[in-house]
Design a protein around this motif. Structure first.
Motif: not given
Ligand SMILES: [Zn+2]
Lengths: 248, 199
Positions: B56, B62, B88, B109, B124
């Motif tokens: 990530l 991402n 996502q 996420h 996050t």
């Protein structure tokens, strides 16, 4: 085989795969239903937006007594509570309703009065009505419809009549008021104000007076604590949403 | 018919994949046994590569291959003052395909789904607030799915970001509510981006 038609709203939705989800609905005439909605996450699915959480829809379903899931054949959106999308406290209250309905009602066990009352509660929350009072009244209705209504006129242990007094004993475990003579010998009773008992009676009566009632903050807190403890007892745990409601 | 332990193990592993039932798992196992060794091993190596090389992005979460910073964040031409929040990586990909967004992203996420135990601390959100706190970002675009939970997540974030000097906007309602971003077509997504509104 014939499908049954009923109105319902979504109380749980879990992604199953890239395109399908398992949706639990609380329906007016058929009680709680769990269905596999294939393609529900695709834009062009026939279920489209109907199966979003807390959306009210008209569904056609084939109930399966042998399988774990029922078969959904149609779903059409009837109503959404857009106010919930603008107010976090109201949204979490809506989630709370979904959580307790899912936890306390049985599959295929219809409660049309509770259904109507739940939809009305979601509508009120969406319109920005007082969250605590709205949830207090919802929980009273829920407990009543499921056969757990608080006993507010006599002792829930001895059955003796209990007169109103300034401070009264209440047992969540016994499900109602406790006569002072009984309360003396047992632990676990909570003390609530007579005014709180009166307010609970008015709200249980569901008369015009309930709309006009303005309980004190202490009264509200007592009702909230008492009803939540009762719901938690029947649920076997404290609803998850309580912590988020407190924080929002 | 009794199968060898290796074959059984493969079928068992395949069954754990989303959407793969025991019957499909058996079919895939059968296919792989029939396939040429090099073809089957290509699949094994692809899985290995993804698991060893893909991580990530330190900045936006991402997916990134081989580096700590993803391709989008590395691209100097992108507008660092414009940040788009998605649920996502696949939503990020959908927006990238429109070609009409020049800013950077933040991948949550997931979405806040308290009934499923997904509370804000599981996403996050902390790092997002840190990025906003640094002050480069002038506008945060909420591109969470227009479902109740997606909208709820955007609402939560807009409340959290209200304390900072940043413009919070959201995608226009070009998308039907209750659906998911991933399956929207390119035009609808492009429209939704250009017609974004103040939160
Ligand atoms: Zn990045």
């Amino acid at each position: 085989m014939i499908s049954d038609q009923t109105d319902a709203f979504v109380i749980r939705s879990v992604d199953f795969s890239e395109t399908s989800k398992v949706v639990t609905l609380f329906s007016r005439d058929l009680g709680k239903l769990s269905v596999m909605a294939k393609g529900a996450r695709r834009l062009k699915s026939s279920f489209e937006v109907a199966l979003d959480l807390l959306s009210v829809c008209r569904i056609c379903v084939r109930r399966k007594t042998t399988a774990e899931l029922d078969l959904l054949t149609e779903a059409k959106l009837l109503e959404r509570f857009d106010g919930l999308r603008r107010n976090l406290g109201a949204l979490y209250a809506g989630y709370f309703i979904a959580e307790v309905l899912n936890g306390l009602t049985g599959r295929h066990d219809a409660h049309p009065v509770l259904y109507d009352s739940s939809v009305e509660t979601l509508r009120r929350l969406g319109q920005g009505e007082d969250r605590q009072l709205t949830l207090i009244r919802f929980q009273l209705k829920l407990l009543k419809e499921l056969g757990y209504a608080p006993i507010l006129t006599h002792c829930s242990i001895s059955g003796a009549e209990v007169g109103l007094s300034e401070r009264m004993a209440y047992s969540v475990a016994a499900g109602g008021l406790v006569h002072p003579d009984e309360a003396r010998n047992r632990s676990g009773c909570m003390t609530i104000q007579g005014a709180t008992v009166q307010a609970l009676r008015v709200y249980s009566g569901e008369t015009e007076a309930a709309e006009r009632l303005v309980p004190s903050q202490r009264g509200r807190d007592e009702m909230w604590r008492l009803l939540l403890a009762t719901v938690a007892t029947h649920l076997g745990r404290m609803p998850k949403m309580v912590a988020m409601l407190d924080a929002s | 018919m009794s199968l060898t332990p290796s074959v059984e193990r493969l079928t068992e592993e395949l069954t754990r994949l989303p959407g793969i039932g025991p019957k499909s798992a058996e079919r895939i196992t059968h296919y792989l046994m029939q396939a040429r060794a090099e073809d089957a091993l290509k699949l094994a190596r692809a899985i290995e590569d993804v698991k060893t090389n893909v991580r990530l992005c330190r900045e936006c979460f991402n997916l990134s291959e081989g580096t700590d910073i993803c391709q989008v964040c590395q691209d100097a031409r992108r507008d660092q003052s414009l940040l788009c929040v998605v649920e996502q990586p696949r939503d990020l990909m959908s927006l990238e395909k429109t070609g009409s967004f020049q800013g950077v992203y933040h991948v949550l996420h997931g979405r806040i789904a308290p009934l499923e135990g997904i509370t804000p601390d599981k996403l996050t959100i902390g790092p997002l607030v840190d990025r906003v706190r640094r002050g480069t970002i002038k506008e945060v675009i909420m591109a969470t799915n227009p479902t109740l939970e997606g909208d709820g997540t955007a609402l939560y974030l807009s409340n959290v970001l209200a304390d900072y000097d940043v413009n919070v906007t959201r995608l226009a309602r070009g998308l039907a509510s209750g659906t998911v971003l991933e399956f929207a077509n390119r035009e609808m997504l492009a429209d939704a981006l250009s017609g974004r509104q103040k939160f």
